[in-house]
Design a protein around this motif. Structure first.
Motif, short mmCIF file in Angstrom:
data_model
loop_
_atom_site.label_atom_id
_atom_site.label_comp_id
_atom_site.label_asym_id
_atom_site.label_seq_id
_atom_site.Cartn_x
_atom_site.Cartn_y
_atom_site.Cartn_z
N SER A 1 0.73 -0.97 -0.16
CA SER A 1 0.80 0.01 0.35
C SER A 1 1.10 1.19 0.06
N ASP A 2 1.91 1.10 0.82
CA ASP A 2 2.88 2.57 1.07
C ASP A 2 3.55 2.45 -0.16
N LEU A 3 4.01 1.79 -0.69
CA LEU A 3 5.34 1.53 -1.87
C LEU A 3 4.54 2.24 -3.27
N TYR A 4 2.84 1.80 -3.80
CA TYR A 4 2.62 2.38 -4.50
C TYR A 4 1.49 3.49 -4.66
N THR A 5 1.10 3.78 -3.34
CA THR A 5 0.72 4.93 -3.11
C THR A 5 1.90 6.44 -3.07
N ALA A 6 3.35 5.83 -2.86
CA ALA A 6 4.60 6.96 -2.97
C ALA A 6 4.55 7.03 -4.38
N ASN A 7 4.84 5.34 -5.27
CA ASN A 7 5.28 5.63 -6.21
C ASN A 7 3.96 5.61 -7.33
N PRO A 8 3.55 6.04 -8.15
CA PRO A 8 1.75 5.85 -7.85
C PRO A 8 2.46 5.56 -10.20
N GLN A 9 3.47 6.05 -10.41
CA GLN A 9 3.97 5.76 -11.52
C GLN A 9 4.76 4.53 -12.16
N TYR A 10 4.58 4.01 -10.73
CA TYR A 10 4.80 2.22 -11.48
C TYR A 10 3.89 1.77 -11.92
N LYS A 11 4.84 0.69 -13.13
CA LYS A 11 3.75 0.40 -14.26
C LYS A 11 3.45 -1.15 -14.25
N THR A 12 4.58 -1.68 -12.91
CA THR A 12 4.70 -2.83 -13.12
C THR A 12 4.25 -3.27 -11.29
N ARG A 13 3.28 -4.16 -11.21
CA ARG A 13 2.46 -4.39 -9.31
C ARG A 13 2.71 -5.76 -9.14
N ILE A 14 3.50 -5.83 -8.10
CA ILE A 14 2.96 -7.34 -7.85
C ILE A 14 1.89 -7.42 -7.08
N ILE A 15 1.70 -8.68 -7.23
CA ILE A 15 0.02 -9.09 -6.94
C ILE A 15 0.05 -10.44 -6.15
N PRO A 16 -0.20 -10.25 -4.94
CA PRO A 16 0.64 -11.31 -3.53
C PRO A 16 -0.48 -11.95 -4.04
N LEU A 17 -0.38 -13.60 -3.55
CA LEU A 17 -0.69 -14.68 -3.64
C LEU A 17 -0.44 -14.96 -2.49
N PHE A 18 -1.65 -15.39 -1.35
CA PHE A 18 -0.99 -16.12 -0.19
C PHE A 18 -1.72 -17.15 -0.21
N LYS A 19 -1.19 -18.18 0.63
CA LYS A 19 -1.57 -19.70 1.16
C LYS A 19 -0.96 -20.06 2.08
N ASN A 20 -1.96 -20.84 2.74
CA ASN A 20 -2.45 -20.77 4.37
C ASN A 20 -0.75 -22.45 4.59
N ALA A 21 -0.18 -22.04 5.11
CA ALA A 21 1.19 -23.34 5.09
C ALA A 21 1.33 -23.04 6.48
N GLY A 22 0.94 -23.57 6.73
CA GLY A 22 1.00 -23.97 9.10
C GLY A 22 1.96 -25.27 9.22
N ASP A 23 2.62 -26.58 7.73
CA ASP A 23 3.55 -27.57 7.93
C ASP A 23 4.01 -27.43 7.09
N ILE A 24 4.89 -28.36 6.62
CA ILE A 24 5.86 -28.68 5.41
C ILE A 24 5.09 -29.42 4.23
#
Length: 891
Positions: free
Chosen positions: A55-78
């Motif tokens: 949020s802070d990165l792209y708010t401070a740098n709105p000109q960035y053309k490439t964004r990171i799209i996080p995909l969160f996964k639950n990984a509680g053990d191996i």
């Protein structure tokens, strides 16, 4: 834009993601797979931090053309990590961030990234065994555990601890730090004497049993290093509190795995158990940007943090670094317009991340060889509900460089911590010191009722060594006794107590020998030693009638007699022509006079007058020689008659062994094996003796009356015995060198070097050593030296006899020269041959000196000499040439 499985987060962050999806059109995206455990504290913190960073990165740098799209996964053990990784791979992610719960998961992901050539960013893989150098697709956005070992070693060195106990989590994470930690401590002379692994899922009972084992194994184990995850570390500290190991005299140091997650601490029991711990963790500069992050971050959490969490801060900076690298990489790809190969994209992305440098809220974020550059560490002390920062440590220029900030060699650079107890007194190493029970209390006088009151020469040297600066050691004496208070065995058995871990060191009159050095280490010797033989001695009372002849050897007697006769003859010869005391009577009377005059000088009883100057010169020399001879004779004869002379009963070890005599040795000493291996004595002929009194009793009885013919022991004990019993005993035979007395420690103990340096300081202080030696040894009479009753020989008086001979011959030659000069013109015709002249001169000399005549006849040829200085006589009528010559000689 799909974000995968959405996790819970703050309302503002969620709103930002919805707004970003609506507004961001036409841009490019890089999918980031995030593997976290939503049920763990670290998972919740990292989740919130990642979303806030984007949020802070792209708010401070709105000109960035490439964004990171996080995909969160639950990984509680191996298993969850493996499943989620495969799912993310199928979804086309370019980067995976995780895992978070265990080192095994990190190892799996590192291998997964290497196999499928996808960058893996880890926020928790701190084990040195998992290195980005060996896993080229692994990016470690945290410091390796090995980065903090320098700070830990500096703390241990600062307080002078030479032995510590490591309690670690028995996982790959816990075991990974051990090699680097052991090496760092070893460089400063400290040793990990115990390494205790506790299973990550161990029960409270298992933890308590392991702590009790460590506590009871060696009583000196009071400095503990705790390296484990936060959840397990808190449980261990709670159990340690229950076992009394968080009390006065104990010290606990925790690594950043636990110290970085001390907050939030909501359990009062855990907080109480952690009082007094000292920890290290990476230092985060206190900046305005950091305060803003903390305020925003706490708003998104259900539990506000009293202080920032390291993992949250590092996750935030990592996301900024990743976003910056992605944007730079996108520009490069856009310029070429042909980079469609996914593998090339991932390799380029990996290199871009590794080469990115930003100014984050934790300081400068830069990766070195694929891992975060080692930062400055802060040292804190937990007191009450607050952490007190008591110092800092930094390592610049590579591993192994001495600290440059805060912790160095001065305690003034580290604030005074409050230790468990609570107390401000620094915990000391507790040593149990074994001491022997001896029959020679001058060396060790063990008090079995109150061991701390034990005394003796060896004990005092140890106490002086303990007082040397930086020897932060507390100790208790443990006498080596059995159930009835007697000695529990030999010195070798006492030294074995170290190997059995029943005592930590041995202090006493322990002789350094090669066989003992195989199972213990010795300090430098503080007293010299050696083995010799003690025997009884008898007095020589058989004084015979010819003892008066013993002061001089026979050759000295003969030379003295010859000197007396020769000197008397020369004096007579010089005086007989001018002195009536020497020139009267027949030949036998003249010979008797020579004898009388010679030997009367022994007692200075000669009454003959000396008129000739040459005679006077000779007599001055001779009287001095006689004085030296008589004084030396008197002194040596007095010594032989008055001083008791002792003769040892035995002087040869071989004789004692071959005749099968019994010999004694000090009970428990190494001398027993020395007699068997070195001299070949039969074991049945060896009798142990425990004290000076037993030594005396055994020697007095003798070998055939239940005693011994000789006692073999070390020289210090023999000297003590001879001080106590100065008459009737002697130390004889050669001295067989040993290593001297030293203190014994376990093999490899770093305390050996410390005590060796302390012993050097003590032994070089002559005043201190003289004080304790006088305290235990000078209150007794020293052994009297054996009198030197050997006869005096010619060599000792050679100089005197040479001087006498030179004086006598010089006087004689001068006299002969004067006689020839005065008689030569009257000796005959000038035309006579030279040989005839010498013959005539010889006859004349003999006639005037050796011709027997009555006093009246002799007086008819020579002037009478006045009887006294006052009397004068009228000389008889003699030829003129005789008068002139005799006047010349007389002068």
């Amino acid at each position: 834009m799909g974000t995968g499985k959405k996790w819970g987060g703050g309302s503002c962050i969620a709103a930002w993601f919805v707004l970003a999806e609506l507004c961001w059109v036409g841009g490019e995206g890089v999918k980031l797979g995030v593997l976290l455990d939503p049920n763990s504290t670290v998972g919740k913190l990292c989740n919130t931090s990642i979303q806030l960073a984007l949020s802070d990165l792209y708010t401070a740098n709105p000109q960035y053309k490439t964004r990171i799209i996080p995909l969160f996964k639950n990984a509680g053990d191996i298993i969850g990590v493996a499943s989620a990784a495969w799912e993310l791979l199928r979804e086309g992610v370019e980067v995976i961030m995780g895992a978070q719960t265990s080192q095994e998961e990190a190892i799996y992901l590192a291998e997964f990234g290497g196999k499928y050539e996808i960058p893996i960013i880890s926020l928790t893989a701190t084990s040195p065994s998992l290195s980005p150098k060996q896993n080229p697709y692994l990016i470690r956005a945290v410091q390796s555990d090995s980065a903090q070992v320098g700070a830990i070693s500096a703390i241990v060195q600062l307080y002078g601890w030479r032995e510590i106990v490591l309690i670690y989590e028995d996982t790959e994470y816990g075991r990974g730090i051990i090699p680097d930690l052991a090496d760092a401590l070893q460089e400063n002379g400290t040793r990990l004497i115990e390494r205790t692994g506790i299973p990550g899922r161990g029960s409270g009972r298992e933890i308590g049993e392991e702590l009790r084992r460590v506590k009871n194994l060696r009583r000196r184990m009071r400095v503990f290093l705790l390296h484990m995850s936060a959840s397990l570390g808190r449980r261990v500290l709670i159990e340690a509190k229950e076992e009394g190991m968080m009390s006065d005299g104990y010290a606990w140091i925790v690594t950043d795995g636990l110290s970085s997650l001390l907050h939030p601490i909501t359990d009062p029991q855990a907080l109480d158990a952690m009082q007094g711990i000292v920890g290290v963790r990476p230092y985060i500069p206190n900046t305005q940007k950091l305060h803003q992050f903390q305020a925003t971050f706490n708003q998104q959490l259900p539990f506000p943090l009293a202080s920032l969490n390291l993992f949250a801060v590092q996750a935030y900076d990592t996301m900024w670094a990743l976003g910056t690298a992605v944007e730079k990489l996108n520009a490069t790809i856009s310029a070429t317009a042909t980079a469609t190969d996914r593998r090339a994209m991932r390799v380029s992305l990996r290199d871009a991340i590794r080469n990115t440098k930003i100014e984050g809220i934790s300081g400068v974020f830069i990766l070195v060889d694929g891992e975060l550059n080692p930062p400055t560490f802060e040292v804190f002390n937990l007191v009450g509900e607050k952490e007190r920062i008591i110092g800092y440590w930094s390592q610049k220029g590579g591993r192994g460089v001495r600290p440059e900030v805060a912790i160095s060699n001065s305690k003034n650079q580290l604030k005074q911590p409050i230790w468990p107890g609570p107390t401000a007194e620094q915990p000391k190493m507790k040593l149990s010191i074994g001491i022997p029970i001896k029959g020679f209390p001058e060396f060790v006088n063990a008090d079995t009722n109150e061991p701390q009151k034990s005394s003796g020469f060896c004990i005092d040297v140890f106490r002086l060594a303990i007082e040397v600066p930086h020897m932060n050691i507390d100790y208790e004496f443990v006498p080596f006794v059995n159930q009835i208070g007697k000695s529990n065995g030999s010195y070798d058995e006492l030294l074995r107590q170290i190997e059995a871990q029943k005592v930590d060191a041995i202090v006493g009159d322990i002789t350094i020998v090669a066989s003992r050095s195989e199972f213990v280490d010795f300090t430098l010797p503080y007293s010299a030693s050696g083995v010799s033989m003690l025997v009884s001695a008898t007095s020589d009372k058989k004084e015979h009638m010819w003892i008066f002849m013993k002061p001089f050897t026979w050759d000295l007697w003969l030379l003295s007699f010859f000197s007396f006769m020769f000197t008397g003859f020369v004096v007579w010869l010089l005086e007989c022509r001018v002195n009536t005391d020497f020139g009267r009577g027949p030949a036998q009377q003249q010979i008797g006079l020579i004898f009388w005059f010679s030997f009367s000088t022994l007692v200075f009883a000669h009454r003959e007058r000396i008129l000739n100057n040459l005679s006077r010169f000779l007599m001055i020399i001779w009287v001095f020689v006689v004085l030296i001879l008589t004084q030396s004779y008197t002194a040596n004869l007095s010594s032989m008659l008055t001083v008791q002379r002792l003769h040892p009963s035995f002087v040869d070890v071989k004789e004692i062994r071959e005749k099968g005599y019994f010999v004694g040795f000090q009970n428990g000493s190494f001398v027993r094996d020395f007699l068997i291996t070195r001299f070949g004595f039969d074991e049945t002929k060896l009798i142990p003796c425990g004290s000076s009194d037993e030594f005396k009793l055994a020697l007095n009885r003798g070998s055939f009356n239940g005693g011994v013919a000789a006692i073999f022991d070390e020289i210090p004990y023999i000297k003590v015995f001879l001080r106590k019993y100065s008459s009737g005993y002697q130390m004889v035979g050669p001295i067989y060198s040993t290593g001297g007395f030293g203190f014994a420690f376990p093999k490899g103990s770093p305390l050996v070097a410390d005590f060796s340096r302390a012993i050097l300081n003590v032994t070089q202080d002559q005043d201190k050593m003289r004080t304790i030696e006088q305290k235990y040894f000078s209150n007794q009479e020293p052994p009297k030296p054996e009198p030197n009753d050997s006869a005096l020989d010619v060599y000792r008086f050679g100089g005197l006899f040479i001087i006498t001979a030179v004086a006598a011959w010089s006087s004689l030659l001068i006299y002969l020269a004067q006689f020839l000069i005065t008689r030569w013109p009257d000796s005959g015709s000038v035309q006579s041959p030279l040989t005839s002249k010498f013959v005539e001169m010889g006859k004349l000399f003999c006639q005037e000196h050796f011709h027997s005549s009555s006093p009246r006849t002799r007086q008819s040829r020579v002037h009478s000499v006045p009887e006294t200085a006052e009397e004068t006589t009228t000389p008889q009528t003699v030829p003129d040439h005789n008068v002139d010559s005799m006047n010349t000689v007389a002068n």
